[in-house]
Design a protein around this motif. Sequence first.
Motif, PDB file in Angstrom:
ATOM      1  N   PHE A  33       6.830  40.536 -27.839  1.00  0.00           N
ATOM      2  CA  PHE A  33       6.809  41.888 -28.388  1.00  0.00           C
ATOM      3  C   PHE A  33       5.391  42.299 -28.749  1.00  0.00           C
ATOM      4  O   PHE A  33       4.919  43.369 -28.401  1.00  0.00           O
ATOM      5  N   ILE A  34       4.690  41.400 -29.410  1.00  0.00           N
ATOM      6  CA  ILE A  34       3.343  41.728 -29.868  1.00  0.00           C
ATOM      7  C   ILE A  34       2.380  41.875 -28.701  1.00  0.00           C
ATOM      8  O   ILE A  34       1.534  42.758 -28.673  1.00  0.00           O
ATOM      9  N   ASP A  45       3.005  42.483 -25.498  1.00  0.00           N
ATOM     10  CA  ASP A  45       3.424  43.204 -24.307  1.00  0.00           C
ATOM     11  C   ASP A  45       2.434  44.286 -23.888  1.00  0.00           C
ATOM     12  O   ASP A  45       2.080  44.405 -22.725  1.00  0.00           O
ATOM     13  N   ARG A  46       2.039  45.080 -24.840  1.00  0.00           N
ATOM     14  CA  ARG A  46       1.155  46.194 -24.502  1.00  0.00           C
ATOM     15  C   ARG A  46      -0.154  45.695 -23.896  1.00  0.00           C
ATOM     16  O   ARG A  46      -0.653  46.239 -22.915  1.00  0.00           O
ATOM     17  N   THR A  55      10.254  35.567 -28.632  1.00  0.00           N
ATOM     18  CA  THR A  55      10.552  36.958 -28.313  1.00  0.00           C
ATOM     19  C   THR A  55       9.623  37.870 -29.091  1.00  0.00           C
ATOM     20  O   THR A  55       9.140  38.873 -28.578  1.00  0.00           O
ATOM     21  N   LEU A 100      14.523  43.940 -24.422  1.00  0.00           N
ATOM     22  CA  LEU A 100      15.014  42.641 -24.858  1.00  0.00           C
ATOM     23  C   LEU A 100      15.691  42.790 -26.184  1.00  0.00           C
ATOM     24  O   LEU A 100      15.381  43.651 -26.955  1.00  0.00           O
ATOM     25  N   ASP A 119      10.042  38.865 -40.539  1.00  0.00           N
ATOM     26  CA  ASP A 119       9.528  39.842 -39.584  1.00  0.00           C
ATOM     27  C   ASP A 119       8.555  40.808 -40.225  1.00  0.00           C
ATOM     28  O   ASP A 119       7.672  41.339 -39.549  1.00  0.00           O
ATOM     29  N   LEU A 172      10.002  46.180 -20.763  1.00  0.00           N
ATOM     30  CA  LEU A 172      10.522  45.317 -21.815  1.00  0.00           C
ATOM     31  C   LEU A 172      11.780  45.912 -22.404  1.00  0.00           C
ATOM     32  O   LEU A 172      11.776  46.991 -22.948  1.00  0.00           O
ATOM     33  N   PRO A 227       1.791  46.277 -32.983  1.00  0.00           N
ATOM     34  CA  PRO A 227       0.399  46.719 -33.075  1.00  0.00           C
ATOM     35  C   PRO A 227       0.060  47.406 -31.767  1.00  0.00           C
ATOM     36  O   PRO A 227       0.555  47.029 -30.739  1.00  0.00           O
ATOM     37  N   LEU A 258      16.174  41.365 -29.959  1.00  0.00           N
ATOM     38  CA  LEU A 258      15.421  40.611 -30.950  1.00  0.00           C
ATOM     39  C   LEU A 258      16.438  39.797 -31.737  1.00  0.00           C
ATOM     40  O   LEU A 258      17.089  40.305 -32.637  1.00  0.00           O
ATOM     41  N   SER A 285       3.161  49.995 -29.156  1.00  0.00           N
ATOM     42  CA  SER A 285       4.259  49.734 -28.230  1.00  0.00           C
ATOM     43  C   SER A 285       4.355  48.241 -28.029  1.00  0.00           C
ATOM     44  O   SER A 285       3.347  47.579 -27.988  1.00  0.00           O
ATOM     45  N   PRO A 286       5.466  47.640 -27.813  1.00  0.00           N
ATOM     46  CA  PRO A 286       6.802  48.222 -27.811  1.00  0.00           C
ATOM     47  C   PRO A 286       7.369  48.504 -29.205  1.00  0.00           C
ATOM     48  O   PRO A 286       6.693  48.298 -30.178  1.00  0.00           O
ATOM     49  N   ILE A 311      14.336  45.615 -28.234  1.00  0.00           N
ATOM     50  CA  ILE A 311      12.938  46.012 -28.086  1.00  0.00           C
ATOM     51  C   ILE A 311      12.815  46.882 -26.850  1.00  0.00           C
ATOM     52  O   ILE A 311      13.277  46.498 -25.785  1.00  0.00           O
ATOM     53  N   LEU A 364       5.804  40.660 -37.702  1.00  0.00           N
ATOM     54  CA  LEU A 364       5.700  41.829 -36.839  1.00  0.00           C
ATOM     55  C   LEU A 364       4.931  42.961 -37.496  1.00  0.00           C
ATOM     56  O   LEU A 364       4.919  44.071 -37.008  1.00  0.00           O
ATOM     57  N   ASN A 365       4.295  42.644 -38.582  1.00  0.00           N
ATOM     58  CA  ASN A 365       3.505  43.655 -39.283  1.00  0.00           C
ATOM     59  C   ASN A 365       2.377  44.139 -38.385  1.00  0.00           C
ATOM     60  O   ASN A 365       1.745  43.355 -37.681  1.00  0.00           O
ATOM     61  N   ARG A 366       2.125  45.422 -38.431  1.00  0.00           N
ATOM     62  CA  ARG A 366       1.134  45.998 -37.529  1.00  0.00           C
ATOM     63  C   ARG A 366      -0.214  45.308 -37.581  1.00  0.00           C
ATOM     64  O   ARG A 366      -0.896  45.175 -36.588  1.00  0.00           O
ATOM     65  N   ASP A 390      14.479  39.612 -41.842  1.00  0.00           N
ATOM     66  CA  ASP A 390      13.665  40.786 -42.145  1.00  0.00           C
ATOM     67  C   ASP A 390      12.395  40.421 -42.877  1.00  0.00           C
ATOM     68  O   ASP A 390      11.318  40.942 -42.586  1.00  0.00           O
ATOM     69  N   GLU A 399      19.641  44.583 -32.427  1.00  0.00           N
ATOM     70  CA  GLU A 399      18.257  45.034 -32.403  1.00  0.00           C
ATOM     71  C   GLU A 399      17.678  44.824 -31.008  1.00  0.00           C
ATOM     72  O   GLU A 399      17.786  43.739 -30.450  1.00  0.00           O
ATOM     73  N   ALA A 417       0.294  40.865 -37.353  1.00  0.00           N
ATOM     74  CA  ALA A 417       0.955  40.260 -36.188  1.00  0.00           C
ATOM     75  C   ALA A 417       0.020  39.405 -35.344  1.00  0.00           C
ATOM     76  O   ALA A 417       0.308  38.248 -35.052  1.00  0.00           O
TER      77      ALA A 417
END
Lengths: 75, 774
Positions: free
Chosen positions: B407-408, B410-411, B403, B516, B302, B514, A45, B518, A48-49, A60, B306-308, B299, A58, B311
């Motif tokens: 990821f979610i 980080d920004r 992890t 890393l 995720d 970042l 969301p 996954l 990034s990343p 990131i 990790l869905n936009r 998958d 995989e 998440a």
Amino acid sequence: MLLKNLKNGQRGRIRAILSKGLHCRRLCEMGFLPGTAFRIRHVAPLGSPIAVELRGYEVIIGSRDAELIEAEAVE
Amino acid sequence: MKACHCGCEVEQVQGSTSPKSEIKNADASHVVLAGNPNCGKSTIFNRLCNLHVRTGNYPGVTVSRHVGTVSPNTQLVDLPGTYSLSSATTDEQVASNELLDNDAEFIVNVIDATSLERSLFLTLELKMLGVPMLVVLNMWDEVRKRHISIDTAKLSEMLQTEVLPVSCATGEGIEILREKIRNHPHGIVEPVYLGDSAIRDELFRAVSATPDLYKPHALFHARCAVLGDRYPTDLDKVPEWAERIKEIRDKLTSDGKTVYQAAAEDRYAFISKIIANCLGTGEAAAAGKEQAKAKGLTDRLDSVVLNRFAAFPVFLLIMCLVYYISVTWIGTIVTDWTNDTLFGDTVIPAVKDGLASIGASDWICALVGDGIVGGVGAVLGFVPQMIILFALLSLLEECGYMTRASFILDRVFNTFGLSGRAFIPYLIGSGCGVPALMTARTLGSESERRITLLTTTMIPCGAKLPIIIVFSGAVFSDVPFFAPLMYVAGVLLVIISALILKKFNAFKQSASPLLLELPSYHVPMPRIVALSVWHRVKGYIIKAGTIIFPCVTALWLLTHIGFSHEEHRFMMLEDDQTGESLVADTLKPVSGIFAPVGFDDYRASVAVITGLLAKESIISTMAVFSGAEDPEELDEDATEEEVEQAENTFYEAIRENMFDISHRGTAGILGALAFVIFNLFTIPCVAAVGVLRKELGNRRLFWQAVCYQLGFSYGAALVVYQLGLLITGAGAFGPWTAVALLYLLVVGWIIFLKKAPAEEEEPKLEHIPFRSET
């Protein structure tokens, strides 16, 4: 175009790494090299990343790195 | 990069800078485990050594060093997980040091066999060291499940190294591995360069030009020189060698590429050859399907996690769940039982009775019983809650969710100079600050670590919760959601602090970019979870115990010795005579320091001081002063009425004694708010301060941190009180109001206007000299 402009799920091939510094080195060692095929698996969301699948695993990468990779989409 | 995923306690290895002197038996051989992060190396390490593991510190850096014994004569060192041996990060420097300076005799290269292609990069670099090596293909059970076919014989031939399939999950192959380590070949082997033959020839020409002193790892030194990593600078003085290196560099960069790109391309070209020859393509179709099925669960999970859009909500849900279970629900039950039943009803009375029966005087009984055992007991009382919290967090980490959470986030975290991984210490901090500070060790860059260390304790911990609850009832009963509001305030102050801190030099290094892996989701192994919990809790108990013990004693004495007004002499005081103790006498004259923030009653100052010992002591101190019974301390069979009445008396005492609300009105309420804010966001309890000192390492930085936390929290309280007075009209514009405004302006200026120091491309690393250079 840059890797970060590719969409979720797209496959691509790397054309070049656009930096000479430390990031470049890290990316190269992890397997991001011209000619490497990859696939965008997830985009976080906020854009990034990005989770990229290449060379069988995989990884990131953050936006800063995604801006350093020039790539082209592949069908 | 993971340092140690279980956050082991790190103690300074005594004595020398050369870890080799730890080896008790001079004939003990020195074996090293090397591999990528996430390849299961640490699991293998634990399986091989069982619990015979000692954790120390690499001198000068905060990387943990894990040493274990496989057999009486064989020492095994678990290197930090690295992707290569370049000098890019501290982890990698440490790894290459261990391999070169400490004369590793045998290398066990652990590889995740399901990611063969990427893993071989490190293998090829290790081959250049000229040390006998064994390649371990880990996750062999996964390889079978996914029908991946690896021709181990061909792989071994191409790598010119023995190859051993192993599964750290099932234990398959571990015993064979143990035997091979015990009986490893000794001596040096020929270093091997696997890659383009022209480059290889050039490199070996440099090798032959190398003076004898550096012959043992000559090929590796040549590689380092070509890539710009550190190598023995003496070699520069050998003209032939320097020329060879220059030629290689020119050749690699002849078409404008950087030298690393060219080198990496060369290596991956060879790796592709290996993959083509050894990774089965015969059953490609079947393998593809099986692989797809195996990855299917990951998958599918995720696609939600990790869905936009999903998440963040999923993340919040999971975190709330963790917090709810460990702090609110089970955690409270367990903590209450430990504090009230175990210590309150059983241990403390037993201790006091025991002492009394051997004739100890009353005050000794009280000192040991209430003071020492009570104080230490309060600390230990948190342990069950922590076990639950750590177990849950470790489960999340091991199954692979953490992890994804990084990821979610980080920004979001990047905006204040941190990376996504930094959220873990803050989360743990909501339970207890001590283990939270220790977890900061696993963060990537030094600046991130420091910012996190300084701000983690601003998230209200479990001990601060009673403060929030009591004040919510006593003074702020009309304010809805007072408690959550305080947590939100905590988060805000953390963000503001991070924004301020990153403008200063000590924190200028940008957050680790970042990069890393996954990992696939997998069911966590109970053994690993248990070990991780054990390490964290052990650290807490030792730290808290050793620091709290002397402090509790000192504080109890200071609050129970004083000049009694009645009897006009120094004596031991009762619990309710704290007002006459040494602490009170010392603080009465100086409590004016809190006048600008609205709580200059000396009782408030005493509460602040006792709060330094343990934040929940603030409540018990206030209870003592109020002369009322702490509602928490009432008997179990007190009726609801009695409880309510006790609460009311207690709350009223707080309102009147400490903040004089009936006379000061709004000013008193603001003073109470300032008091809460100051105590919640100032320096943490003594145990956490001790850990902070350890983790920061640098004495000057530590004192700067303490000053910062004190100043920041005082400033926040000042702003709240003074500007609150002004806005509500309860007070006029005075000198302190001006100070408060000035403070706000300065903070605003730092955040918005002051430019951060220029970012560095190359992180500064301490130059750890080669042994042969010193």
